[in-house]
Design a protein around this motif. Structure first.
Motif, PDB file in Angstrom:
ATOM      1  N   ASP A  15     -11.723   6.679  55.090  1.00  0.00           N
ATOM      2  CA  ASP A  15     -10.516   7.208  54.442  1.00  0.00           C
ATOM      3  C   ASP A  15     -10.085   8.569  54.953  1.00  0.00           C
ATOM      4  O   ASP A  15      -8.938   8.979  54.729  1.00  0.00           O
ATOM      5  N   HIS A  16     -10.987   9.302  55.639  1.00  0.00           N
ATOM      6  CA  HIS A  16     -10.665  10.692  55.964  1.00  0.00           C
ATOM      7  C   HIS A  16     -10.896  11.049  57.425  1.00  0.00           C
ATOM      8  O   HIS A  16     -10.792  12.230  57.793  1.00  0.00           O
ATOM      9  N   GLY A  17     -11.187  10.069  58.257  1.00  0.00           N
ATOM     10  CA  GLY A  17     -11.249  10.304  59.698  1.00  0.00           C
ATOM     11  C   GLY A  17     -12.369  11.209  60.148  1.00  0.00           C
ATOM     12  O   GLY A  17     -12.314  11.780  61.240  1.00  0.00           O
ATOM     13  N   LEU A  18     -13.406  11.358  59.324  1.00  0.00           N
ATOM     14  CA  LEU A  18     -14.562  12.163  59.710  1.00  0.00           C
ATOM     15  C   LEU A  18     -15.657  11.266  60.282  1.00  0.00           C
ATOM     16  O   LEU A  18     -15.655  10.054  60.059  1.00  0.00           O
ATOM     17  N   SER A  19     -16.576  11.838  61.018  1.00  0.00           N
ATOM     18  CA  SER A  19     -17.788  11.127  61.403  1.00  0.00           C
ATOM     19  C   SER A  19     -18.892  11.562  60.445  1.00  0.00           C
ATOM     20  O   SER A  19     -18.863  12.676  59.918  1.00  0.00           O
ATOM     21  N   THR A  20     -19.857  10.677  60.219  1.00  0.00           N
ATOM     22  CA  THR A  20     -20.943  11.021  59.309  1.00  0.00           C
ATOM     23  C   THR A  20     -22.288  10.591  59.878  1.00  0.00           C
ATOM     24  O   THR A  20     -22.398   9.528  60.501  1.00  0.00           O
ATOM     25  N   THR A  21     -23.288  11.429  59.672  1.00  0.00           N
ATOM     26  CA  THR A  21     -24.676  11.079  59.957  1.00  0.00           C
ATOM     27  C   THR A  21     -25.446  11.263  58.661  1.00  0.00           C
ATOM     28  O   THR A  21     -25.418  12.340  58.055  1.00  0.00           O
ATOM     29  N   LEU A  22     -26.109  10.203  58.232  1.00  0.00           N
ATOM     30  CA  LEU A  22     -26.854  10.219  56.977  1.00  0.00           C
ATOM     31  C   LEU A  22     -28.347  10.185  57.286  1.00  0.00           C
ATOM     32  O   LEU A  22     -28.849   9.230  57.873  1.00  0.00           O
ATOM     33  N   LEU A  23     -29.043  11.253  56.909  1.00  0.00           N
ATOM     34  CA  LEU A  23     -30.485  11.346  57.094  1.00  0.00           C
ATOM     35  C   LEU A  23     -31.165  10.986  55.779  1.00  0.00           C
ATOM     36  O   LEU A  23     -30.830  11.547  54.729  1.00  0.00           O
ATOM     37  N   PHE A  24     -32.131  10.062  55.836  1.00  0.00           N
ATOM     38  CA  PHE A  24     -32.864   9.648  54.640  1.00  0.00           C
ATOM     39  C   PHE A  24     -34.319  10.024  54.812  1.00  0.00           C
ATOM     40  O   PHE A  24     -34.988   9.565  55.745  1.00  0.00           O
ATOM     41  N   ALA A  25     -34.812  10.881  53.930  1.00  0.00           N
ATOM     42  CA  ALA A  25     -36.186  11.363  54.022  1.00  0.00           C
ATOM     43  C   ALA A  25     -37.131  10.347  53.384  1.00  0.00           C
ATOM     44  O   ALA A  25     -37.236  10.270  52.165  1.00  0.00           O
ATOM     45  N   SER A  26     -37.808   9.569  54.173  1.00  0.00           N
ATOM     46  CA  SER A  26     -38.687   8.511  53.664  1.00  0.00           C
ATOM     47  C   SER A  26     -39.891   9.108  52.941  1.00  0.00           C
ATOM     48  O   SER A  26     -40.406  10.152  53.318  1.00  0.00           O
ATOM     49  N   ALA A  27     -40.350   8.414  51.899  1.00  0.00           N
ATOM     50  CA  ALA A  27     -41.569   8.820  51.189  1.00  0.00           C
ATOM     51  C   ALA A  27     -42.733   7.921  51.543  1.00  0.00           C
ATOM     52  O   ALA A  27     -43.881   8.247  51.264  1.00  0.00           O
ATOM     53  N   THR A  28     -42.453   6.767  52.129  1.00  0.00           N
ATOM     54  CA  THR A  28     -43.504   5.805  52.462  1.00  0.00           C
ATOM     55  C   THR A  28     -43.403   5.415  53.925  1.00  0.00           C
ATOM     56  O   THR A  28     -42.332   5.453  54.527  1.00  0.00           O
ATOM     57  N   SER A  29     -44.525   5.052  54.493  1.00  0.00           N
ATOM     58  CA  SER A  29     -44.563   4.552  55.867  1.00  0.00           C
ATOM     59  C   SER A  29     -45.371   3.251  55.885  1.00  0.00           C
ATOM     60  O   SER A  29     -46.546   3.254  55.521  1.00  0.00           O
ATOM     61  N   PRO A  30     -44.729   2.124  56.239  1.00  0.00           N
ATOM     62  CA  PRO A  30     -43.320   1.985  56.634  1.00  0.00           C
ATOM     63  C   PRO A  30     -42.375   2.164  55.456  1.00  0.00           C
ATOM     64  O   PRO A  30     -42.824   2.167  54.306  1.00  0.00           O
ATOM     65  N   PRO A  31     -41.057   2.329  55.740  1.00  0.00           N
ATOM     66  CA  PRO A  31     -40.084   2.464  54.639  1.00  0.00           C
ATOM     67  C   PRO A  31     -40.119   1.240  53.721  1.00  0.00           C
ATOM     68  O   PRO A  31     -40.515   0.149  54.125  1.00  0.00           O
ATOM     69  N   SER A  32     -39.694   1.432  52.482  1.00  0.00           N
ATOM     70  CA  SER A  32     -39.734   0.359  51.491  1.00  0.00           C
ATOM     71  C   SER A  32     -38.759  -0.761  51.828  1.00  0.00           C
ATOM     72  O   SER A  32     -37.818  -0.582  52.611  1.00  0.00           O
ATOM     73  N   GLU A  33     -39.001  -1.921  51.198  1.00  0.00           N
ATOM     74  CA  GLU A  33     -38.102  -3.060  51.372  1.00  0.00           C
ATOM     75  C   GLU A  33     -36.690  -2.716  50.917  1.00  0.00           C
ATOM     76  O   GLU A  33     -35.699  -3.134  51.521  1.00  0.00           O
ATOM     77  N   GLN A  34     -36.573  -1.950  49.818  1.00  0.00           N
ATOM     78  CA  GLN A  34     -35.244  -1.590  49.309  1.00  0.00           C
ATOM     79  C   GLN A  34     -34.491  -0.724  50.316  1.00  0.00           C
ATOM     80  O   GLN A  34     -33.297  -0.907  50.539  1.00  0.00           O
ATOM     81  N   TYR A  35     -35.196   0.233  50.932  1.00  0.00           N
ATOM     82  CA  TYR A  35     -34.540   1.068  51.943  1.00  0.00           C
ATOM     83  C   TYR A  35     -34.048   0.204  53.103  1.00  0.00           C
ATOM     84  O   TYR A  35     -32.913   0.353  53.566  1.00  0.00           O
ATOM     85  N   LEU A  36     -34.894  -0.698  53.575  1.00  0.00           N
ATOM     86  CA  LEU A  36     -34.514  -1.537  54.715  1.00  0.00           C
ATOM     87  C   LEU A  36     -33.299  -2.404  54.384  1.00  0.00           C
ATOM     88  O   LEU A  36     -32.438  -2.635  55.237  1.00  0.00           O
ATOM     89  N   ALA A  37     -33.224  -2.881  53.123  1.00  0.00           N
ATOM     90  CA  ALA A  37     -32.072  -3.703  52.713  1.00  0.00           C
ATOM     91  C   ALA A  37     -30.792  -2.871  52.708  1.00  0.00           C
ATOM     92  O   ALA A  37     -29.740  -3.334  53.171  1.00  0.00           O
ATOM     93  N   VAL A  38     -30.870  -1.647  52.193  1.00  0.00           N
ATOM     94  CA  VAL A  38     -29.684  -0.780  52.190  1.00  0.00           C
ATOM     95  C   VAL A  38     -29.296  -0.431  53.626  1.00  0.00           C
ATOM     96  O   VAL A  38     -28.120  -0.484  54.007  1.00  0.00           O
ATOM     97  N   ALA A  39     -30.293  -0.077  54.441  1.00  0.00           N
ATOM     98  CA  ALA A  39     -30.018   0.308  55.829  1.00  0.00           C
ATOM     99  C   ALA A  39     -29.316  -0.809  56.585  1.00  0.00           C
ATOM    100  O   ALA A  39     -28.410  -0.572  57.387  1.00  0.00           O
ATOM    101  N   ALA A  40     -29.719  -2.057  56.326  1.00  0.00           N
ATOM    102  CA  ALA A  40     -29.131  -3.199  57.036  1.00  0.00           C
ATOM    103  C   ALA A  40     -27.659  -3.384  56.688  1.00  0.00           C
ATOM    104  O   ALA A  40     -26.904  -3.972  57.471  1.00  0.00           O
ATOM    105  N   ALA A  41     -27.236  -2.909  55.514  1.00  0.00           N
ATOM    106  CA  ALA A  41     -25.861  -3.143  55.071  1.00  0.00           C
ATOM    107  C   ALA A  41     -24.961  -1.921  55.232  1.00  0.00           C
ATOM    108  O   ALA A  41     -23.778  -1.987  54.919  1.00  0.00           O
ATOM    109  N   VAL A  42     -25.503  -0.800  55.722  1.00  0.00           N
ATOM    110  CA  VAL A  42     -24.667   0.380  55.957  1.00  0.00           C
ATOM    111  C   VAL A  42     -23.724   0.082  57.130  1.00  0.00           C
ATOM    112  O   VAL A  42     -24.159  -0.421  58.164  1.00  0.00           O
ATOM    113  N   PRO A  43     -22.428   0.371  56.987  1.00  0.00           N
ATOM    114  CA  PRO A  43     -21.484   0.078  58.076  1.00  0.00           C
ATOM    115  C   PRO A  43     -21.862   0.781  59.377  1.00  0.00           C
ATOM    116  O   PRO A  43     -22.453   1.869  59.364  1.00  0.00           O
TER     117      PRO A  43
END
Length: 476
Positions: A37-65
């Motif tokens: 909507d605003h013509g900006l670029s974005t970089t989203l950094l997510f600070a993981s608490a678990t290694s490997p990242p959780s299943e929920q994180y991976l599901a969200v990551a897969a659906a991020v545009p």
């Protein structure tokens, strides 16, 4: 995807999210809107608490545009904190341990295109402040809970200075301008701790740190919280930009078994039960909830997680692969057979956004995490409030008393909800005069939430105001 981006010429916003799944979802949506909507670029950094990242994180990551660069930062070493460390302290460490990496990424991005803002959640604000100062960019917080919680945080230092005893023992409720009174038992978990504890000290420190940002974006809207930003003593610009909730690409969830099952149910007849990505209840309470669902004789979908005897946030940082196949040995004997056809139990994960948008859903039995509340609001679904931790008791009070789209399950003196009360609350929310009133108010609020995010809506204008300010700064 790496830090560099094909749209390098666009001004870029760097967003830093602590390892809280309830924060990542609105952060991803904010990043998407800044791009779309605003013509900006974005970089989203997510600070993981678990290694490997959780299943929920991976599901969200897969659906991020694809237009949003999402980078998972490495989790701290497993032995960095004692096992019993509170969730907020673990989240703070996950951000603080990655500050050198954040600084490196920010410099790399800034060399390719103008970096116009650093946006953090409240958990990461203290750790990231110096990075914004070094880069000389505006430093903003995105508050992913309601205005009422932020208002409490802003006033906590003065409340703390004025009170002698423990907050949990206070006889008088805390009264914030334009908000429902907050009684002692409704306070956030960290305020119920001893004031001499590290949990409380960290919460107070976070509250004092709010003053160090240039402005706050809040995931709410004026029709839901008319008092937002209205505290006369607040010296901080506040931008209500919500409701920002998860928007999955169309069609992703349509083949889930929940959706085909819902297609065969009468309109407004099904109770959806979920305690969010992090909430857990005990074995005894799980069994009592099951018996209550059975007793209600209402249709239901239950997004179930394995019980935990000592923590309401046992899944706060997500679950790992394989959890969805664990046996349902914690359910009452014969429950699955007796409720076959009447109910559906979904292990680990269910497409909540799609479920709440289905016309067969009649109510949402929820822990009142703010993402879940907003998803219920935008779909016009009445709630049965079953708060567990953090500010969820405050959310429940607001949605029941002030907003009028929820009713609360009656809790016994032992903090236990009996099967009769489970059944009674669900029936009240689906059938009868009270249910009709809840549906009417929920429908009205749904319309108002859509208006807030429309082209000329108040939340759309608020986000445009701050996005334009960032772009203007980059041109100067």
């Amino acid at each position: 995807m790496g830090p560099a981006c094909k749209t390098a010429a666009r001004p870029r916003v760097l967003l830093l999210c602590s390892p809280c799944m309830g924060h990542l979802i609105p952060f991803a949506e904010l990043a998407r809107r800044l791009v779309a909507d605003h013509g900006l670029s974005t970089t989203l950094l997510f600070a993981s608490a678990t290694s490997p990242p959780s299943e929920q994180y991976l599901a969200v990551a897969a659906a991020v545009p694809d237009a949003v660069d999402l980078i998972a930062l490495p989790a701290p070493p497993p032995d960095a904190l004692p096992p019993a460390t509170a969730a907020r302290e673990r989240a703070e460490l996950a951000v603080a341990s990655n500050v050198p990496r954040v600084r490196e990424i920010a410099r790399e991005l800034g060399a390719a295109a103008p970096l116009v803002a650093l946006v953090v959640d409240m958990v990461g604000a203290a750790a990231a402040r110096d990075v914004a100062a070094e880069l000389g960019v505006p430093f903003y917080a995105f508050f992913t809970s309601p205005w009422m919680t932020l208002s409490l945080l802003l006033r906590l230092p003065e409340i703390d200075a004025a009170r002698a005893g423990e907050h949990r023992d206070a006889a008088e409720p805390i009264r914030l301008p334009g908000c429902v009174p907050i009684h002692a038992h409704e306070l956030p978990t960290s305020m119920l701790a001893d004031r001499s504890s590290s949990a409380y000290a960290g919460f107070l420190s976070m509250a004092k740190g709010v003053a160090g940002v240039d402005g706050v974006l809040v995931n709410t809207f004026r029709e839901l919280e008319p008092a937002v930003g209205g505290d006369g003593r607040l010296q901080l610009p506040v931008y209500p930009v919500g409701p920002l909730v998860w928007t999955r690409p169309a069609g992703v969830d349509t083949d889930h078994e929940c959706m085909s099952w819902l297609d065969g149910q009468p309109r407004g007849s099904v109770a959806y039960v979920s305690f969010g990505s992090g909430g857990t209840i005990t074995w005894q309470q799980t069994a009592e909830l099951a018996l209550g669902l059975e007793l209600s004789q209402c249709r239901f979908i239950w997004a179930i997680k394995r019980p935990h005897q000592s923590s309401t946030i046992a899944a706060f940082f997500g679950t790992q692969r394989g959890d969805e196949h664990s046996p349902l040995d914690f359910l009452p004997e014969g429950f699955m057979e007796r409720t076959r056809g009447m109910g559906l139990v979904a292990q680990s994960w269910a497409p909540q956004t799609a479920i709440l948008g289905h016309p067969s859903i009649g109510c949402f039995v929820t822990h009142c995490g703010w993402n879940s509340v907003l998803e219920s609001v935008i779909n016009g679904v009445p709630m049965v409030a079953w708060p567990l931790y953090a500010e969820q008791n405050m959310n429940a009070a607001m949605m029941e008393v002030q907003v009028g789209v929820a009713l609360r399950a009656k809790v016994g003196a032992d903090r236990f909800i009996r099967k009769d009360e489970v059944a009674n609350a669900i029936r009240r929310a689906i059938v009868g005069e009270e249910a009709e009133r809840l549906r009417k108010r929920s429908s009205e609020l749904r319309r108002q939430s859509a208006q807030a995010l429309s082209k000329d809506g108040c939340s759309t204008r608020a986000l445009a105001q701050i996005a334009n300010a960032w772009k203007c700064a980059s041109r100067k």
